[in-house]
Scaffold this motif. Structure first.
Motif, PDB file in Angstrom:
ATOM      1  N   TYR A  22       0.842  -1.192   0.000  1.00 46.78           N
ATOM      2  CA  TYR A  22       0.000   0.000   0.000  1.00 46.78           C
ATOM      3  C   TYR A  22       0.872   1.235   0.000  1.00 46.78           C
ATOM      4  CZ  TYR A  22      -3.378   3.553   1.394  1.00 46.78           C
ATOM      5  OH  TYR A  22      -4.171   4.680   1.444  1.00 46.78           O
ATOM      6  N   VAL A  23       0.677   2.089  -0.996  1.00 42.56           N
ATOM      7  CA  VAL A  23       1.409   3.346  -1.095  1.00 42.56           C
ATOM      8  C   VAL A  23       0.507   4.457  -0.572  1.00 42.56           C
ATOM      9  CG1 VAL A  23       2.556   4.977  -2.634  1.00 42.56           C
ATOM     10  CG2 VAL A  23       2.680   2.515  -3.094  1.00 42.56           C
ATOM     11  N   VAL A  24       0.967   5.171   0.456  1.00 44.14           N
ATOM     12  CA  VAL A  24       0.156   6.236   1.042  1.00 44.14           C
ATOM     13  C   VAL A  24      -0.099   7.313  -0.004  1.00 44.14           C
ATOM     14  CG1 VAL A  24       0.050   8.011   2.835  1.00 44.14           C
ATOM     15  CG2 VAL A  24       1.123   5.802   3.321  1.00 44.14           C
ATOM     16  N   PRO A  25      -1.375   7.700  -0.218  1.00 46.38           N
ATOM     17  CA  PRO A  25      -1.654   8.772  -1.175  1.00 46.38           C
ATOM     18  C   PRO A  25      -0.858  10.020  -0.836  1.00 46.38           C
ATOM     19  CG  PRO A  25      -3.691   7.719  -0.461  1.00 46.38           C
ATOM     20  CD  PRO A  25      -2.587   7.177   0.409  1.00 46.38           C
ATOM     21  N   GLU A  26      -0.458  10.757  -1.859  1.00 50.25           N
ATOM     22  CA  GLU A  26       0.467  11.865  -1.630  1.00 50.25           C
ATOM     23  C   GLU A  26      -0.124  12.956  -0.752  1.00 50.25           C
ATOM     24  OE1 GLU A  26      -0.385  14.144  -5.891  1.00 50.25           O
ATOM     25  OE2 GLU A  26       1.604  13.429  -5.371  1.00 50.25           O
ATOM     26  N   ASN A  27      -1.447  13.070  -0.674  1.00 47.91           N
ATOM     27  CA  ASN A  27      -2.012  14.060   0.231  1.00 47.91           C
ATOM     28  C   ASN A  27      -2.611  13.407   1.461  1.00 47.91           C
ATOM     29  OD1 ASN A  27      -4.351  12.905  -0.950  1.00 47.91           O
ATOM     30  ND2 ASN A  27      -5.500  14.745  -0.404  1.00 47.91           N
ATOM     31  N   SER A  28      -2.586  12.081   1.518  1.00 49.15           N
ATOM     32  CA  SER A  28      -3.016  11.278   2.663  1.00 49.15           C
ATOM     33  C   SER A  28      -4.510  11.313   2.948  1.00 49.15           C
ATOM     34  CB  SER A  28      -2.265  11.700   3.944  1.00 49.15           C
ATOM     35  OG  SER A  28      -0.891  11.445   3.812  1.00 49.15           O
ATOM     36  N   CYS A  29      -5.302  12.023   2.164  1.00 55.09           N
ATOM     37  CA  CYS A  29      -6.741  12.092   2.417  1.00 55.09           C
ATOM     38  C   CYS A  29      -7.563  11.348   1.368  1.00 55.09           C
ATOM     39  CB  CYS A  29      -7.203  13.554   2.464  1.00 55.09           C
ATOM     40  SG  CYS A  29      -6.776  14.383   3.992  1.00 55.09           S
ATOM     41  N   CYS A  51     -14.179  12.639  -9.175  1.00 55.35           N
ATOM     42  CA  CYS A  51     -13.261  12.437  -8.060  1.00 55.35           C
ATOM     43  C   CYS A  51     -11.888  12.018  -8.573  1.00 55.35           C
ATOM     44  CB  CYS A  51     -13.837  11.392  -7.116  1.00 55.35           C
ATOM     45  SG  CYS A  51     -12.811  11.029  -5.680  1.00 55.35           S
ATOM     46  N   LYS A  52     -11.870  11.050  -9.476  1.00 54.10           N
ATOM     47  CA  LYS A  52     -10.607  10.563 -10.051  1.00 54.10           C
ATOM     48  C   LYS A  52      -9.878  11.675 -10.800  1.00 54.10           C
ATOM     49  CE  LYS A  52     -10.615   8.631 -13.995  1.00 54.10           C
ATOM     50  NZ  LYS A  52     -10.733   7.784 -15.209  1.00 54.10           N
ATOM     51  N   GLN A  53     -10.607  12.408 -11.638  1.00 54.10           N
ATOM     52  CA  GLN A  53      -9.981  13.474 -12.420  1.00 54.10           C
ATOM     53  C   GLN A  53      -9.397  14.560 -11.521  1.00 54.10           C
ATOM     54  OE1 GLN A  53     -13.389  14.476 -14.830  1.00 54.10           O
ATOM     55  NE2 GLN A  53     -12.777  13.097 -16.500  1.00 54.10           N
ATOM     56  N   ASN A  54     -10.127  14.946 -10.485  1.00 52.46           N
ATOM     57  CA  ASN A  54      -9.638  15.981  -9.580  1.00 52.46           C
ATOM     58  C   ASN A  54      -8.437  15.507  -8.781  1.00 52.46           C
ATOM     59  OD1 ASN A  54     -11.415  18.142 -10.167  1.00 52.46           O
ATOM     60  ND2 ASN A  54     -13.057  17.142  -9.034  1.00 52.46           N
ATOM     61  N   CYS A  55      -8.420  14.231  -8.411  1.00 51.72           N
ATOM     62  CA  CYS A  55      -7.233  13.685  -7.720  1.00 51.72           C
ATOM     63  C   CYS A  55      -6.002  13.785  -8.614  1.00 51.72           C
ATOM     64  CB  CYS A  55      -7.475  12.226  -7.339  1.00 51.72           C
ATOM     65  SG  CYS A  55      -8.376  11.979  -5.800  1.00 51.72           S
ATOM     66  N   TYR A  62      -7.599  18.312  -4.539  1.00 48.13           N
ATOM     67  CA  TYR A  62      -8.078  17.329  -3.576  1.00 48.13           C
ATOM     68  C   TYR A  62      -9.371  17.737  -2.878  1.00 48.13           C
ATOM     69  CZ  TYR A  62      -3.558  15.263  -4.474  1.00 48.13           C
ATOM     70  OH  TYR A  62      -2.475  14.702  -5.099  1.00 48.13           O
ATOM     71  N   ASP A  63      -9.566  19.021  -2.609  1.00 46.57           N
ATOM     72  CA  ASP A  63     -10.826  19.445  -2.001  1.00 46.57           C
ATOM     73  C   ASP A  63     -11.994  19.160  -2.940  1.00 46.57           C
ATOM     74  OD1 ASP A  63      -9.758  20.277   0.383  1.00 46.57           O
ATOM     75  OD2 ASP A  63      -9.490  22.357  -0.252  1.00 46.57           O
ATOM     76  N   MET A  64     -11.798  19.395  -4.237  1.00 47.71           N
ATOM     77  CA  MET A  64     -12.870  19.105  -5.193  1.00 47.71           C
ATOM     78  C   MET A  64     -13.085  17.597  -5.320  1.00 47.71           C
ATOM     79  SD  MET A  64     -12.680  21.962  -8.213  1.00 47.71           S
ATOM     80  CE  MET A  64     -10.923  22.011  -8.486  1.00 47.71           C
ATOM     81  N   ALA A  65     -11.997  16.826  -5.189  1.00 48.08           N
ATOM     82  CA  ALA A  65     -12.138  15.373  -5.206  1.00 48.08           C
ATOM     83  C   ALA A  65     -12.962  14.904  -4.013  1.00 48.08           C
ATOM     84  CB  ALA A  65     -10.764  14.717  -5.194  1.00 48.08           C
ATOM     85  N   MET A  66     -12.702  15.478  -2.857  1.00 46.65           N
ATOM     86  CA  MET A  66     -13.476  15.120  -1.668  1.00 46.65           C
ATOM     87  C   MET A  66     -14.944  15.511  -1.837  1.00 46.65           C
ATOM     88  SD  MET A  66     -11.609  13.579   0.684  1.00 46.65           S
ATOM     89  CE  MET A  66     -12.059  13.920   2.390  1.00 46.65           C
ATOM     90  N   ASN A  67     -15.194  16.655  -2.466  1.00 50.26           N
ATOM     91  CA  ASN A  67     -16.582  17.079  -2.701  1.00 50.26           C
ATOM     92  C   ASN A  67     -17.290  16.134  -3.663  1.00 50.26           C
ATOM     93  OD1 ASN A  67     -16.389  19.256  -1.003  1.00 50.26           O
ATOM     94  ND2 ASN A  67     -15.889  20.722  -2.611  1.00 50.26           N
TER      95      ASN A  67
END
Length: 269
Positions: free
Chosen positions: A5-12, A128-132, A137-142
């Motif tokens: 498992y690779v920790v996502p670069e922003n961790s969220c 979500c995928k495109q914004n990541c 990242y905030d838009m991905a979370m939204n």
């Protein structure tokens, strides 16, 4: 071989798309420190955690809980398995939405019926995928929040939070820096401690103490990205008197110390 498992670069949050074909298989015996959501767009897969397992088809949503065993493979009886997936740290107010209709130890599952709802969920996860990938990242979370709400709307057993529990959540959110007494909180809601604790956990999916920690750590992660305050100052701002204890709890949740979390983001800029 177990998949690292690779920790996502922003961790969220981190999202993607895959088209595995038999005999593809992926497993992690200790799971991951975050939630993993998998949506089947076409084809079929087989997933399990600590239960008998589930065979997925178009419109099925799987949600692995943090640290639960993750086993996924393309169904040998299908040509392929087309999925959208998201690793994420849940925002505290999402917790009631994560209780899907079906549950076995380690994971939840739900089936989304109808072309309209399937389209909404698919489009939300693609955003979500495109914004990541663009590091928005905030838009991905939204976008993920929108997806979870669509899924939640399909659940026959969902209900509006009890007004007393909502009042407790509002109070805890406002008083993030303050300690609280479970008996006092239960008394304010007009419930016994045992009844309050049971109802809170039933509707929110965690204890009041765990909920407060979720709020504090999520708020701390935002302060780390948006301010130049020291780790000690941020710990105090979110209610931790001891910076070392704060660092320990933060690392357990995000897989990184507060300093590592901040540096990882700033290195990308």
């Amino acid at each position: 071989m177990e998949t690292p498992y690779v920790v996502p670069e922003n961790s969220c949050i981190w999202a993607g798309e895959a088209h595995p074909k038999p005999p593809w298989e992926n497993w992690r015996t200790k799971g991951t420190p975050d939630y993993l959501l998998i949506y089947t767009m076409r084809g079929s897969g087989i997933v399990h955690s600590h239960g008998p397992g589930i065979t997925t088809h178009t419109g099925d949503v799987i949600l692995f809980e943090p640290h639960a065993l993750q086993s996924c493979k393309a169904n040998p009886e299908a040509a392929s398995w087309h999925i959208l997936w998201v690793h994420f740290q849940a925002r505290p107010h999402w917790m009631p939405w994560l209780h899907f209709s079906n549950r076995e130890k380690g994971l939840y599952s739900a089936h989304v019926r109808g072309a309209f709802l399937q389209k909404q969920i698919k489009e939300s996860l693609i955003r979500c995928k495109q914004n990541c990938h663009q590091r928005f990242y905030d838009m991905a979370m939204n976008a993920l929040e929108c997806c979870l709400l669509w899924i939640f709307s399909t659940q026959t057993n969902h209900a509006i939070l009890d007004s007393r529990i909502q009042a407790a959540i509002d109070y805890l959110t406002r008083q993030i820096r303050e300690s609280f007494s479970l008996p006092d909180l239960a008394r304010e809601c007009g419930l016994s401690v045992s009844r309050f604790s049971h109802l809170f956990h039933e509707q929110v999916g965690m204890t009041p103490q765990h909920y407060v920690e979720e709020i504090r750590l999520q708020q701390a992660s935002q302060y780390l990205l948006s301010s130049t305050s020291s780790i000690s100052e941020i710990a105090a701002q979110v209610g931790y008197a001891n910076a070392f204890y704060f660092t320990t709890r933060f690392k357990k949740k995000f897989g990184q110390t507060p300093t590592e979390y901040r540096q990882r983001v700033f290195k990308r800029k």
